[in-house]
Design an enzyme around this catalytic site. Sequence first.
Site, PDB file in Angstrom:
ATOM      1  N   LYS A 285       0.948  -1.220  -0.060  1.00  0.00           N
ATOM      2  CA  LYS A 285      -0.047  -0.041  -0.061  1.00  0.00           C
ATOM      3  C   LYS A 285       0.991   1.225   0.104  1.00  0.00           C
ATOM      4  O   LYS A 285       1.897   1.222   0.643  1.00  0.00           O
ATOM      5  CB  LYS A 285      -0.870   0.091   1.210  1.00  0.00           C
ATOM      6  CG  LYS A 285      -2.219   0.883   1.051  1.00  0.00           C
ATOM      7  CD  LYS A 285      -3.115   0.976   2.314  1.00  0.00           C
ATOM      8  CE  LYS A 285      -4.290   1.678   2.185  1.00  0.00           C
ATOM      9  NZ  LYS A 285      -5.422   1.652   3.096  1.00  0.00           N
ATOM     10  N   GLU A 371     -19.432  -6.413   9.787  1.00  0.00           N
ATOM     11  CA  GLU A 371     -20.519  -5.571  10.625  1.00  0.00           C
ATOM     12  C   GLU A 371     -21.613  -6.700  11.199  1.00  0.00           C
ATOM     13  O   GLU A 371     -22.135  -6.426  12.340  1.00  0.00           O
ATOM     14  CB  GLU A 371     -21.281  -4.516   9.750  1.00  0.00           C
ATOM     15  CG  GLU A 371     -20.249  -3.366   9.325  1.00  0.00           C
ATOM     16  CD  GLU A 371     -19.439  -3.794   8.176  1.00  0.00           C
ATOM     17  OE1 GLU A 371     -18.609  -2.973   7.890  1.00  0.00           O
ATOM     18  OE2 GLU A 371     -19.786  -4.773   7.406  1.00  0.00           O
ATOM     19  N   ARG A 399     -25.632  -2.923   6.659  1.00  0.00           N
ATOM     20  CA  ARG A 399     -25.086  -4.367   6.478  1.00  0.00           C
ATOM     21  C   ARG A 399     -25.565  -5.545   7.248  1.00  0.00           C
ATOM     22  O   ARG A 399     -25.314  -6.596   7.182  1.00  0.00           O
ATOM     23  CB  ARG A 399     -23.439  -4.400   5.678  1.00  0.00           C
ATOM     24  CG  ARG A 399     -23.197  -3.513   4.960  1.00  0.00           C
ATOM     25  CD  ARG A 399     -21.799  -3.414   5.115  1.00  0.00           C
ATOM     26  NE  ARG A 399     -20.825  -4.373   4.821  1.00  0.00           N
ATOM     27  CZ  ARG A 399     -20.079  -4.673   3.583  1.00  0.00           C
ATOM     28  NH1 ARG A 399     -20.511  -4.190   2.456  1.00  0.00           N
ATOM     29  NH2 ARG A 399     -19.883  -5.615   3.412  1.00  0.00           N
TER      30      ARG A 399
END
Length: 641
Positions: A285, A371, A399
């Site tokens: 990243k 979640e 979600r």
Amino acid sequence: MTERPETPMLDTVHGPDDLRRLTSEQLPQLAEELRAEVISAVSVTGGHLGAGLGVVELTVALHYVFDTPRDRLIWDVGHQCYPHKILTGRRDRIRTLRMGGGLSGFTKRDESEYDPFGAAHSSTSISAALGFAIANKLGGAPGKAIAVIGDGAMSAGMAYEAMNNAQAAGNRLIVILNDNDMSIAPPVGGLSHYLARLVSSGKYLTVRQLAQRFARKLPEPLHNAARKVEEYARGMATGGTLFEELGFYYVGPVDGHNVERLVHILENVRDADEGPMLVHVVTKKGKGYAPAEAAADKYHGVQKFDIISGEQAKAEPGPPSYTNVFAKALIGEAERDEKVVAITAAMPSGTGLDKFGARFPERMFDVGIAEQHAVTFAAGLAAQGYRPFCAIYSTFLQRAYDQVVHDVAIQNLPVRFGLDRAGLVGADGATHAGSFDLAYLCTLPNFVVMAAADEVELVHMVHTMALHDQGPIALRYPRGNGVGVALPTSPERLEIGKGRIVREGKKVAILSLGTRLREAEKAADILESMGLSATVADLRFAKPLDEQLIRRLLTSHEVAVTVEEAAVGGFGAHVLTMASDQGLIDAGLKLRTMRLPDLFQDQDKPEKQYADAGLDADGIVGTVLKALRINSVGVVEGARA
């Protein structure tokens, strides 16, 4: 530094067809120029930086090897798609990222044919790609579907639900696992450790390649037997893979920053007939930009920044953010009560729980992008007598709605929900707007639902949540800074379901829920200047309603207006229902509800979004005048001159 970099090769690429005219030896230079262009553009616009820099070579290789857009390239989350946008004909608009009328910061179907599936939430790509692949199979159409999913997104169960059904797609489905050892924050859980073990197995590709080379030299019967040997060798080298147990042919780990090698591997994968394929690509990243490599979490999403130093533009000094106020208040509750614990779903810094975790590392749980699990995990803690605070963005709690209903509300368990980013969110646009939580929570029995008008109210509401053991309770608060009121030295416990009068008037009643309160007060000032005396109330609770206060306001004013930062079906709808049930509508009451419009609003500055929605002072005044049939200059409409 904002000067554009020199990009002679990239300047010749206006779409993937131009890219495919290059030789593979030219691709490293193209990737270098593409990375420089991404850095330059984001330094001007702000936005997601680290994730996009990590997939530059992968993006080049994918568009080089596959016949996009006929081959469907689907990016999970989509925040890493800036290089993809540059290569697919949108470079001339790349410096409008996340601005009003500009390019979305995510993939978006109506923006380009190269964005076959919109995204901004996590872990949807494999399911969507499977749908594209099966559709092509059923229709006899050519083309493959390629899902690019980050390792953080693989912590969500939906990815495995899709993989479990992928066999039906055959070799039309390819999954690229972009393993950058990060999602937004460092990854958590057993899967990340499992991937790390695969990556650390340096012998893997060598063993496999030797087995394949040997097998290709054998006659067909022996070739098949040698394939079994190869599979055994791969198992010896890697300990087997979860992905192959799910029916995928696993390739990797491979270096995600060697574009020529990526092209070679992807060509083999494209032409293989092994069934669904998973290519494990290891990337870094922030690759190629030292500040982003050194602090990947801080450069995940950035403000405008100086390219040379990496220093990001600092916000003007002002009040603390609601997120920081929530975090500080929650730490205070945890200091007073050892039963207070905190849960986040891969957003420790976004929700402020990184600060809670630094203070109470044993009592903060980051469950990854999961979640549903977060909510039921919190329910289990609550059932055992703990006081869990589940801090999740409003848009992400969608979600886990079944878990909110089935595992929390029906059992009346005292889970505390901190709903960050409630209301409109500016540059992140419709996908991240917290528009629907009032509608989807206020319909549930047993729930208490609060909205903070300012940072003082937020502190009091966190304290109220901590002490509320009678069932589930939710608190919504927006993105951005507070209004600048001094924080209380000690929190107060609010009476459940009781609002407050902010100012008294006689003709107009403005019933506000949440941080539109300041706009309601401005509207009252304007109305007063027109000779229309106005009451402003902060209701605090969307559920239970303060029926006594609401009834008094509705029966003592000529017009009443409800104001909320949420979609239809929330606070105003419940006030209307109450008024109807109690016969107040029949009495000729002029009651109007103001809420977000019935559409998904694109990204823009938050103040512009709210003005467009009519939820600013001018919009409130206009609603009142229309209800009273008075025009903007104070003349009753239809009256004779």
